[in-house]
Design a protein around this motif. Structure first.
Motif, PDB file in Angstrom:
ATOM      1  N   GLY A  24      -0.886   2.954   1.231  1.00 36.09           N
ATOM      2  CA  GLY A  24      -2.028   2.053   1.268  1.00 36.09           C
ATOM      3  C   GLY A  24      -1.980   0.991   0.186  1.00 36.09           C
ATOM      4  O   GLY A  24      -2.778   0.073   0.179  1.00 36.09           O
ATOM      5  N   GLY A  25      -1.053   1.111  -0.750  1.00 35.23           N
ATOM      6  CA  GLY A  25      -0.849   0.067  -1.751  1.00 35.23           C
ATOM      7  C   GLY A  25      -2.033  -0.124  -2.677  1.00 35.23           C
ATOM      8  O   GLY A  25      -2.178  -1.156  -3.312  1.00 35.23           O
ATOM      9  N   GLY A  26      -2.915   0.874  -2.769  1.00 38.66           N
ATOM     10  CA  GLY A  26      -3.986   0.806  -3.745  1.00 38.66           C
ATOM     11  C   GLY A  26      -5.177  -0.036  -3.302  1.00 38.66           C
ATOM     12  O   GLY A  26      -6.137  -0.170  -4.043  1.00 38.66           O
ATOM     13  N   THR A 133      -7.673  -1.779   8.664  1.00 38.82           N
ATOM     14  CA  THR A 133      -7.748  -2.704   7.539  1.00 38.82           C
ATOM     15  C   THR A 133      -6.708  -3.820   7.695  1.00 38.82           C
ATOM     16  O   THR A 133      -7.008  -5.005   7.502  1.00 38.82           O
ATOM     17  CB  THR A 133      -7.507  -1.948   6.210  1.00 38.82           C
ATOM     18  N   TYR A 134      -5.497  -3.424   8.103  1.00 35.14           N
ATOM     19  CA  TYR A 134      -4.402  -4.398   8.285  1.00 35.14           C
ATOM     20  C   TYR A 134      -4.793  -5.493   9.270  1.00 35.14           C
ATOM     21  O   TYR A 134      -4.612  -6.688   9.009  1.00 35.14           O
ATOM     22  CB  TYR A 134      -3.163  -3.640   8.764  1.00 35.14           C
ATOM     23  N   ALA A 153      -3.237  -5.706   3.216  1.00 38.21           N
ATOM     24  CA  ALA A 153      -2.666  -4.356   3.289  1.00 38.21           C
ATOM     25  C   ALA A 153      -1.135  -4.383   3.273  1.00 38.21           C
ATOM     26  O   ALA A 153      -0.491  -3.368   3.054  1.00 38.21           O
ATOM     27  CB  ALA A 153      -3.159  -3.646   4.554  1.00 38.21           C
ATOM     28  N   PHE A 154      -0.544  -5.552   3.539  1.00 40.36           N
ATOM     29  CA  PHE A 154       0.914  -5.669   3.679  1.00 40.36           C
ATOM     30  C   PHE A 154       1.308  -6.997   3.063  1.00 40.36           C
ATOM     31  O   PHE A 154       1.326  -8.030   3.740  1.00 40.36           O
ATOM     32  CB  PHE A 154       1.271  -5.626   5.173  1.00 40.36           C
ATOM     33  N   VAL A 157       3.680 -10.203   4.507  1.00 40.21           N
ATOM     34  CA  VAL A 157       4.059  -9.679   5.829  1.00 40.21           C
ATOM     35  C   VAL A 157       4.753 -10.751   6.661  1.00 40.21           C
ATOM     36  O   VAL A 157       4.423 -11.937   6.562  1.00 40.21           O
ATOM     37  CB  VAL A 157       2.810  -9.128   6.562  1.00 40.21           C
ATOM     38  N   GLY A 158       5.731 -10.321   7.464  1.00 41.59           N
ATOM     39  CA  GLY A 158       6.467 -11.267   8.301  1.00 41.59           C
ATOM     40  C   GLY A 158       5.819 -11.493   9.650  1.00 41.59           C
ATOM     41  O   GLY A 158       6.287 -12.316  10.441  1.00 41.59           O
ATOM     42  N   MET A 159       4.739 -10.743   9.924  1.00 40.03           N
ATOM     43  CA  MET A 159       4.082 -10.897  11.231  1.00 40.03           C
ATOM     44  C   MET A 159       3.096 -12.061  11.195  1.00 40.03           C
ATOM     45  O   MET A 159       2.311 -12.179  10.269  1.00 40.03           O
ATOM     46  CB  MET A 159       3.325  -9.601  11.575  1.00 40.03           C
ATOM     47  N   PRO A 160       3.159 -12.945  12.222  1.00 38.02           N
ATOM     48  CA  PRO A 160       2.173 -14.032  12.279  1.00 38.02           C
ATOM     49  C   PRO A 160       0.765 -13.459  12.477  1.00 38.02           C
ATOM     50  O   PRO A 160       0.621 -12.346  12.966  1.00 38.02           O
ATOM     51  CB  PRO A 160       2.595 -14.838  13.507  1.00 38.02           C
ATOM     52  N   ASN A 161      -0.246 -14.235  12.107  1.00 45.68           N
ATOM     53  CA  ASN A 161      -1.638 -13.805  12.273  1.00 45.68           C
ATOM     54  C   ASN A 161      -2.034 -14.010  13.738  1.00 45.68           C
ATOM     55  O   ASN A 161      -2.681 -14.978  14.094  1.00 45.68           O
ATOM     56  CB  ASN A 161      -2.523 -14.633  11.342  1.00 45.68           C
ATOM     57  N   VAL A 162      -1.649 -13.060  14.606  1.00 43.47           N
ATOM     58  CA  VAL A 162      -1.719 -13.316  16.049  1.00 43.47           C
ATOM     59  C   VAL A 162      -3.142 -13.332  16.615  1.00 43.47           C
ATOM     60  O   VAL A 162      -3.378 -13.853  17.690  1.00 43.47           O
ATOM     61  CB  VAL A 162      -0.866 -12.304  16.846  1.00 43.47           C
ATOM     62  N   LEU A 163      -4.102 -12.762  15.897  1.00 42.93           N
ATOM     63  CA  LEU A 163      -5.470 -12.731  16.424  1.00 42.93           C
ATOM     64  C   LEU A 163      -6.375 -13.775  15.757  1.00 42.93           C
ATOM     65  O   LEU A 163      -7.594 -13.677  15.825  1.00 42.93           O
ATOM     66  CB  LEU A 163      -6.076 -11.327  16.256  1.00 42.93           C
TER      67      LEU A 163
END
Ligand code: HEC
Length: 256
Positions: A24-26, A133-134, A153-154, A157-163
C-alpha cells in the motif's frame, strides 16, 4: 523430518499474506465496501471492465460463458453485448473463449513501456481497498513520466488515466512540512477538482465500487459455490458428530 518440512512449507505459504498486509506504500486506503453477493453490482462492474479495461488487461483465467452462468446472464446477450475483443487472426472472441485482450505483449511493451498485466488475480494480490483507492487517485502531474498523470497509490504509474472523462480531472495538493530535525517533506493534503466529469463524485464512487466488486469476483469465480458448499459440510459434520456421540454412548453403556 516430514513434519518439519510440512510446517516450513505451511509457513512459506503464509508469507504473501503478510506481504500484502504490509503493502500500500503507506498511503491511506479507502474502504471499497463491496458486496460480493450483489450480482447486479458485479454485472455493472463487468460492463465497465469490458468497455474500459479489457482493451489492455486480459482476464486469462475467466471465460465469458462462465461469467454469464455465474451472473445469471444469457450467453447470447453476453456474446452480443460484452465481447469487443478478437483473437490474433482478427476473429471476434466467442462466448466460450477466455476474456483475453486483442493487444500483443510486444505491442503493450512498446506502447506503455510495460505490457499491461493480466488482472485475473489482482484483487487477491493487491486487495480490494487498494484497487478502489488506485482507481480514484489518478491526478494531473505534468512532471510525471509518459502520460502526464500520476497516481497516489502507484507512483509514476505507466497506465493512462482511462476514466478521466467519468471522474473529471483532479490535481493533488501537497504542503511542505518540516520535522523536528528541520528536514522537509511533502505531505499530501487532498485533491482539487480541475474539470467536471460526466459522473458526480457519488456516481463515480459507485462505478468504481462495482468495478472492484467484479475484479473480486474474477479472482475467485467459485467463491459463491465454495461458501454454499461449506455450509452443507459444516451441517454434515454437526449431524455426524451428534450421531457418533449417541453411538459412543450406546457402545460404552455396559462397560463400567
Ligand atoms: C491503455 C491501456 C490501459 C487501459 C485501458 C487500462 N490500463 Fe490498467 N494498466 C496499464 C498499464 C500499462 C499498466 C502498468 C503500469 C505500470 O506498471 O507502471 C496498468 C496497471 C494497472 C494496475 C496495476 C497492476 C499492478 O501491477 O498492480 C491496475 C490495478 C489496473 N491497471 C487496472 C485497470 C482497470 C481497472 C482498468 C479499466 C478501468 C484499466 N487498468 C485500464 C494500461 C491500461
Amino acid at each position: 523430518m516430514m513434519g518439519r518440512k510440512l510446517i516450513v512449507t505451511a509457513l512459506a505459504c503464509l508469507l504473501p499474506v503478510f506481504a500484502q498486509a504490509a503493502g500500500g506504500g503507506g498511503i491511506h486506503l479507502e474502504s471499497a465496501n463491496i458486496q460480493p453477493d450483489n450480482k447486479a453490482s458485479v454485472t455493472r462492474g463487468a460492463r465497465t471492465y469490458v468497455n474500459y479495461c479489457l482493451g489492455c488487461h486480459s482476464l486469462g483465467y475467466l471465460r465469458y460463458n462462465r461469467m454469464a452462468t455465474d451472473l445469471d446472464l444469457p450467453a447470447d446477450i453476453v456474446e452480443d453485448n460484452m465481447i469487443f475483443t478478437s483473437n490474433l487472426d482478427g476473429e471476434p472472441h466467442k462466448v466460450t473463449d477466455m476474456m483475453n485482450r486483442t493487444m500483443t505483449t510486444d505491442y503493450g511493451k512498446v506502447a506503455f513501456g510495460v505490457s499491461p498485466p493480466d488482472l485475473s488475480l489482482i484483487a487477491r494480490s493487491r486487495g480490494v481497498d487498494w484497487l478502489y483507492t488506485y482507481m480514484k487517485t489518478f491526478y494531473v502531474d505534468e512532471s510525471s513520466a509518459a502520460t502526464g498523470h500520476n497516481n497516489l497509490a502507484f507512483d509514476q504509474v505507466g497506465m493512462p488515466n482511462v476514466l478521466w472523462e467519468l471522474q473529471g480531472l483532479q490535481r493533488a495538493i501537497y504542503t511542505t512540512q518540516k520535522d523536528e530535525n528541520g528536514k522537509e517533506s511533502e505531505v499530501f493534503e487532498g485533491f482539487e477538482q480541475i474539470t467536471e466529469g460526466t459522473l458526480s463524485a457519488a456516481e463515480y464512487d459507485k462505478t468504481i465500487r462495482d468495478l472492484v466488486n467484479f475484479l473480486h469476483y474474477a479472482a475467485e469465480p467459485g467463491r459463491a459455490q465454495r461458501i454454499s458448499m461449506g455450509i452443507w459440510v459444516m451441517l454434515f459434520l454437526f449431524v455426524f458428530t451428534a450421531g457418533a456421540y449417541v453411538l459412543k454412548k450406546e457402545w460404552w453403556r455396559d462397560v463400567r
